[in-house]
Motif scaffolding. Structure first.
Motif, PDB file in Angstrom:
ATOM      1  N   LEU A 126       0.814  -1.219   0.000  1.00 18.84           N
ATOM      2  CA  LEU A 126       0.000   0.000   0.000  1.00 18.84           C
ATOM      3  C   LEU A 126       0.850   1.273   0.000  1.00 18.84           C
ATOM      4  O   LEU A 126       0.507   2.255  -0.625  1.00 18.84           O
ATOM      5  N   THR A 127       1.958   1.231   0.741  1.00 19.17           N
ATOM      6  CA  THR A 127       2.789   2.435   0.867  1.00 19.17           C
ATOM      7  C   THR A 127       3.903   2.457  -0.172  1.00 19.17           C
ATOM      8  O   THR A 127       4.700   3.381  -0.192  1.00 19.17           O
ATOM      9  N   THR A 128       3.934   1.417  -1.037  1.00 16.72           N
ATOM     10  CA  THR A 128       4.994   1.266  -2.042  1.00 16.72           C
ATOM     11  C   THR A 128       6.392   1.306  -1.424  1.00 16.72           C
ATOM     12  O   THR A 128       7.335   1.773  -2.035  1.00 16.72           O
ATOM     13  N   LEU A 129       6.500   0.828  -0.177  1.00 19.78           N
ATOM     14  CA  LEU A 129       7.817   0.767   0.468  1.00 19.78           C
ATOM     15  C   LEU A 129       8.382  -0.661   0.409  1.00 19.78           C
ATOM     16  O   LEU A 129       9.405  -0.943   1.014  1.00 19.78           O
ATOM     17  N   GLY A 130       7.696  -1.547  -0.313  1.00 18.50           N
ATOM     18  CA  GLY A 130       8.072  -2.957  -0.361  1.00 18.50           C
ATOM     19  C   GLY A 130       9.528  -3.189  -0.726  1.00 18.50           C
ATOM     20  O   GLY A 130      10.202  -4.026  -0.132  1.00 18.50           O
ATOM     21  N   ARG A 131       9.999  -2.433  -1.685  1.00 16.48           N
ATOM     22  CA  ARG A 131      11.373  -2.546  -2.157  1.00 16.48           C
ATOM     23  C   ARG A 131      12.376  -2.281  -1.029  1.00 16.48           C
ATOM     24  O   ARG A 131      13.491  -2.766  -1.044  1.00 16.48           O
ATOM     25  N   LEU A 132      11.956  -1.468  -0.048  1.00 17.87           N
ATOM     26  CA  LEU A 132      12.868  -1.056   1.029  1.00 17.87           C
ATOM     27  C   LEU A 132      12.606  -1.823   2.320  1.00 17.87           C
ATOM     28  O   LEU A 132      13.114  -1.463   3.378  1.00 17.87           O
ATOM     29  N   ALA A 133      11.802  -2.911   2.235  1.00 19.44           N
ATOM     30  CA  ALA A 133      11.303  -3.589   3.437  1.00 19.44           C
ATOM     31  C   ALA A 133      12.407  -3.971   4.417  1.00 19.44           C
ATOM     32  O   ALA A 133      12.238  -3.861   5.628  1.00 19.44           O
ATOM     33  N   ASP A 134      13.545  -4.426   3.901  1.00 20.68           N
ATOM     34  CA  ASP A 134      14.587  -4.911   4.808  1.00 20.68           C
ATOM     35  C   ASP A 134      15.713  -3.909   5.019  1.00 20.68           C
ATOM     36  O   ASP A 134      16.736  -4.225   5.638  1.00 20.68           O
ATOM     37  N   GLU A 135      15.523  -2.697   4.501  1.00 22.33           N
ATOM     38  CA  GLU A 135      16.506  -1.636   4.745  1.00 22.33           C
ATOM     39  C   GLU A 135      16.264  -1.029   6.127  1.00 22.33           C
ATOM     40  O   GLU A 135      15.128  -0.960   6.579  1.00 22.33           O
ATOM     41  N   PRO A 136      17.324  -0.573   6.796  1.00 24.60           N
ATOM     42  CA  PRO A 136      17.088   0.193   8.027  1.00 24.60           C
ATOM     43  C   PRO A 136      16.282   1.451   7.694  1.00 24.60           C
ATOM     44  O   PRO A 136      16.547   2.097   6.665  1.00 24.60           O
ATOM     45  N   ALA A 137      15.318   1.774   8.552  1.00 26.29           N
ATOM     46  CA  ALA A 137      14.395   2.861   8.236  1.00 26.29           C
ATOM     47  C   ALA A 137      15.093   4.215   8.143  1.00 26.29           C
ATOM     48  O   ALA A 137      14.554   5.155   7.577  1.00 26.29           O
ATOM     49  N   LYS A 138      16.309   4.317   8.689  1.00 19.23           N
ATOM     50  CA  LYS A 138      17.007   5.603   8.610  1.00 19.23           C
ATOM     51  C   LYS A 138      17.423   5.940   7.180  1.00 19.23           C
ATOM     52  O   LYS A 138      17.729   7.082   6.886  1.00 19.23           O
ATOM     53  N   ARG A 139      17.382   4.929   6.280  1.00 19.58           N
ATOM     54  CA  ARG A 139      17.714   5.188   4.872  1.00 19.58           C
ATOM     55  C   ARG A 139      16.574   5.885   4.130  1.00 19.58           C
ATOM     56  O   ARG A 139      16.755   6.344   3.009  1.00 19.58           O
ATOM     57  N   LEU A 140      15.362   5.900   4.730  1.00 15.66           N
ATOM     58  CA  LEU A 140      14.211   6.465   4.035  1.00 15.66           C
ATOM     59  C   LEU A 140      14.314   7.979   3.948  1.00 15.66           C
ATOM     60  O   LEU A 140      14.948   8.618   4.770  1.00 15.66           O
ATOM     61  N   SER A 141      13.639   8.542   2.935  1.00 11.92           N
ATOM     62  CA  SER A 141      13.551   9.999   2.824  1.00 11.92           C
ATOM     63  C   SER A 141      12.566  10.516   3.874  1.00 11.92           C
ATOM     64  O   SER A 141      11.816   9.745   4.470  1.00 11.92           O
ATOM     65  N   GLY A 142      12.548  11.808   4.071  1.00  9.62           N
ATOM     66  CA  GLY A 142      11.643  12.409   5.048  1.00  9.62           C
ATOM     67  C   GLY A 142      10.196  12.029   4.794  1.00  9.62           C
ATOM     68  O   GLY A 142       9.466  11.671   5.718  1.00  9.62           O
ATOM     69  N   GLY A 143       9.778  12.089   3.537  1.00 12.79           N
ATOM     70  CA  GLY A 143       8.404  11.760   3.190  1.00 12.79           C
ATOM     71  C   GLY A 143       8.080  10.299   3.435  1.00 12.79           C
ATOM     72  O   GLY A 143       7.039   9.959   3.990  1.00 12.79           O
ATOM     73  N   GLN A 144       9.019   9.431   3.048  1.00  8.31           N
ATOM     74  CA  GLN A 144       8.805   7.994   3.262  1.00  8.31           C
ATOM     75  C   GLN A 144       8.702   7.672   4.748  1.00  8.31           C
ATOM     76  O   GLN A 144       7.917   6.817   5.151  1.00  8.31           O
ATOM     77  N   ARG A 145       9.509   8.377   5.546  1.00  9.01           N
ATOM     78  CA  ARG A 145       9.428   8.165   6.998  1.00  9.01           C
ATOM     79  C   ARG A 145       8.055   8.524   7.529  1.00  9.01           C
ATOM     80  O   ARG A 145       7.475   7.809   8.341  1.00  9.01           O
ATOM     81  N   ALA A 146       7.543   9.674   7.059  1.00 12.42           N
ATOM     82  CA  ALA A 146       6.223  10.127   7.519  1.00 12.42           C
ATOM     83  C   ALA A 146       5.157   9.108   7.122  1.00 12.42           C
ATOM     84  O   ALA A 146       4.271   8.776   7.913  1.00 12.42           O
ATOM     85  N   LEU A 147       5.277   8.592   5.907  1.00 13.69           N
ATOM     86  CA  LEU A 147       4.340   7.591   5.408  1.00 13.69           C
ATOM     87  C   LEU A 147       4.411   6.321   6.263  1.00 13.69           C
ATOM     88  O   LEU A 147       3.395   5.767   6.677  1.00 13.69           O
ATOM     89  N   LEU A 148       5.630   5.894   6.539  1.00 17.54           N
ATOM     90  CA  LEU A 148       5.826   4.690   7.350  1.00 17.54           C
ATOM     91  C   LEU A 148       5.247   4.897   8.744  1.00 17.54           C
ATOM     92  O   LEU A 148       4.569   4.023   9.287  1.00 17.54           O
ATOM     93  N   GLN A 149       5.499   6.083   9.313  1.00 15.21           N
ATOM     94  CA  GLN A 149       5.008   6.348  10.658  1.00 15.21           C
ATOM     95  C   GLN A 149       3.491   6.223  10.725  1.00 15.21           C
ATOM     96  O   GLN A 149       2.946   5.618  11.643  1.00 15.21           O
ATOM     97  N   VAL A 150       2.805   6.793   9.722  1.00 12.97           N
ATOM     98  CA  VAL A 150       1.341   6.707   9.705  1.00 12.97           C
ATOM     99  C   VAL A 150       0.902   5.245   9.520  1.00 12.97           C
ATOM    100  O   VAL A 150       0.001   4.767  10.201  1.00 12.97           O
ATOM    101  N   ALA A 151       1.579   4.531   8.617  1.00 16.60           N
ATOM    102  CA  ALA A 151       1.194   3.142   8.342  1.00 16.60           C
ATOM    103  C   ALA A 151       1.339   2.260   9.581  1.00 16.60           C
ATOM    104  O   ALA A 151       0.560   1.327   9.781  1.00 16.60           O
ATOM    105  N   CYS A 152       2.351   2.563  10.428  1.00 13.98           N
ATOM    106  CA  CYS A 152       2.590   1.752  11.628  1.00 13.98           C
ATOM    107  C   CYS A 152       1.347   1.631  12.498  1.00 13.98           C
ATOM    108  O   CYS A 152       1.042   0.552  13.006  1.00 13.98           O
ATOM    109  N   GLY A 153       0.632   2.728  12.688  1.00 18.50           N
ATOM    110  CA  GLY A 153      -0.560   2.704  13.532  1.00 18.50           C
ATOM    111  C   GLY A 153      -1.639   1.796  12.966  1.00 18.50           C
ATOM    112  O   GLY A 153      -2.336   1.096  13.702  1.00 18.50           O
TER     113      GLY A 153
END
Lengths: 244, 298
Positions: A126-153
């Motif tokens: 859904l968040t199109t972060l699949g490609r980065l699934a096993d990367e440490p989250a610190k590698r994400l861009s600011g926007g991707q982090r925000a998206l991930l944070q919302v998805a976590c809930g």
């Protein structure tokens, strides 16, 4: 509609500063409520009070009719009330998938890992972060982090009410739309209630049934965004008295 | 007179003892990274495990089962940590205290004094040595190594492997890694941080317990036997960087090697000085430690 989340005369003082002054709001189940106001109006303080980061000086908070007084943030999360932070609090050293897994497993006390992984896969798509699934989250861009944070809930099956503190600040339009879709989807499909703090009026107009305006720690007015935007006190708080 | 073999032997014995120092440092750094406090009584948990090891071997299990005794001793210390944490450390987080680190310092130093004096009162200032069925010397390639030391090192490596698997593969490991980055973040994700503190404290002191049980036949058992190893633990943390797990491991081995090289090639009475020289050197060139990150103020 039944009231899901309610504050009554909620007050928070920091020394001489009254950050929240007798704040009473009632958010109905299934509602998307906006929380707007100029900087320093006490929006984040209210989010912190509701989710147990701060203890109120006085007043009460109820969810589903039950008081949240004295509960720690994880106990509040266990009631189905989750939040995101303005300064993104994803876990940089954990992988993207582990970030998603954490709130799910926390709710299940560590059980149901297989189901958690399946859900995580769903949100990775859904968040199109699949490609980065096993990367440490610190590698994400600011926007991707925000998206991930919302998805976590959304990973939490028992999520009832989701408090989002500035989820759209400094994010590119594509990811912004992604977050909006997540919110609307969860609201429609799962009936999740939202309280969204944001300065993005265009987004708030699209999302929110009703907005509450906070100025200097007090609730000034409530209504649709267009209703409150026409009010004198709101205009003068945002633009100065000369424009009112 | 200094042959290559002597050099290699020094190196190997340095690595062996370094792994055990690292275990101690890991315990300190692990508790710090989760609970955000320094446990100054770490050496006393080491001491308790060393006595447990002696008592179990001497009166219950016998020298043949020294490894079972070591496992039980570490488990005892784990349980002790699990029981003590809610009483001593948890009140620190119940109310918003002004200076949590000061509270932790006072409490754990008091605990240190209490346990150390309790040990002297109960069993006296005598030295004991738990027996093992291990050979006096084992050949590693062409080089002789003390059997107890080699066994201690191998067991310590096994303990580290278990620690790694727990951290990487289990739910508690995931929660612990998250909490090490942000306590508030973990808590709002639904993690019961006070419960996690209790587990982290117990795991941390159990690491000291493993070191205490394994080193008991090497350094003997007496009321202050944990003191030297604890000092080494803190040296390692300064060298490796506070809160860094790889730092603790690398610096532990480094300290062991430097100490042994100094002892064998410079002068043996100064054994404990070389570590401090290394600390000074690191502070001079890399004040945050080898793997340390610059401390951030919230």
């Amino acid at each position: 509609m039944a009231v899901l989340l309610e504050t009554r005369d909620l007050t928070k003082r920091f020394g001489g500063l009254i950050a929240n002054d007798l704040v009473s709001i009632a958010v109905e189940a299934g509602e998307i409520r906006g929380l707007i106001g100029p900087n320093g109006a006490g929006k984040t303080t209210l989010a912190n009070l509701i989710t147990g980061i701060y203890a109120p000086t006085s007043g009460e908070i109820r969810m589903d009719g039950r008081s949240l007084a004295g509960l720690r943030p994880n106990e509040i999360a266990a009631q189905g009330l989750l939040r995101t932070f303005q300064v993104c609090r994803i876990f940089g050293n954990l992988s993207v998938r582990e970030n998603l897994l954490l709130p799910y497993l926390a709710q299940q006390h560590g059980g149901g890992r297989a189901e958690g992984l399946r859900r995580a896969e769903e949100f990775l798509t859904l968040t199109t972060l699949g490609r980065l699934a096993d990367e440490p989250a610190k590698r994400l861009s600011g926007g991707q982090r925000a998206l991930l944070q919302v998805a976590c809930g959304f990973m939490v099956p028992g999520l009832k009410c989701y408090v989002l503190d500035e989820p759209f600040a400094g994010i590119n339009p594509v990811i912004k739309d992604g977050i909006i879709d997540l919110i609307l989807g969860a609201n429609r499909a799962r009936g999740i209630t939202f309280v969204i703090v944001s300065h993005e009026m265009a987004v708030m107009r699209r999302l929110c049934h009703k907005v509450t305006v906070l100025i200097d720690g007090r609730v000034v007015t409530e209504g649709t965004l267009d209703e409150v935007a026409a009010k004198q006190e709101v205009i003068s708080a945002y633009l100065g008295k000369a424009f009112a | 007179m200094y042959s290559t073999e002597f050099f290699l032997q020094t190196l190997i014995s340095g690595v062996i003892i370094g792994v055990l120092y690292a275990l101690m440092a890991l315990g300190i750094t692990f508790i710090y990274s989760i609970v955000k406090m320094i446990n100054w009584a770490m050496g006393e948990f080491y001491m308790i495990a060393s006595y447990a090891q002696y008592l179990l071997v001497a009166y219950l299990l016998g020298p043949d089962l020294w490894y079972v005794a070591a496992l039980l001793s570490a488990a005892c210390v784990f349980l002790l940590g699990f029981v003590l944490e809610p009483v001593l450390i948890k009140p620190m987080f119940r109310q918003a205290l002004e200076r949590q680190d000061e509270y932790a310092t006072v409490v754990t130093i008091s605990l240190l004094l209490l346990l150390r004096n309790l040990a002297t009162a109960l069993v006296g200032p005598y030295q004991y040595k738990p027996e093992t069925n291990l050979p006096l010397m084992v050949m590693v390639g062409p080089l002789p190594v003390a059997g107890t030391r080699l066994a201690a090192c191998l067991c310590a490596v096994a303990a580290l492997a278990i620690f790694y698997v727990v951290l990487r593969k289990t739910w508690y490991g995931l929660a612990l890694r998250a909490a090490a980055q942000s306590r508030i973040g973990a808590q709002t994700a639904g993690v019961d941080i006070l419960r996690l503190d209790q587990i982290a404290f117990a795991i941390g002191v159990a690491l000291a317990g493993v070191a205490g049980a394994l080193l008991a036949p090497v350094f003997n058992v007496f009321p202050t036997d944990g003191a030297v190893t604890t000092v080494k633990g803190f040296e390692i943390i300064v060298i490796g960087g506070l809160g860094s797990i790889p730092g603790a491991l690398v610096a532990g081995v480094l300290l062991g090697v430097v100490e042994n090289l100094g002892t064998n090639f410079i002068s043996s009475p100064y054994q404990n000085v070389y570590g401090f020289l290394l600390v000074l050197l690191i502070l001079l060139v890399k004040p945050n430690g080898l793997f340390g990150e610059r401390a951030r103020q919230a």
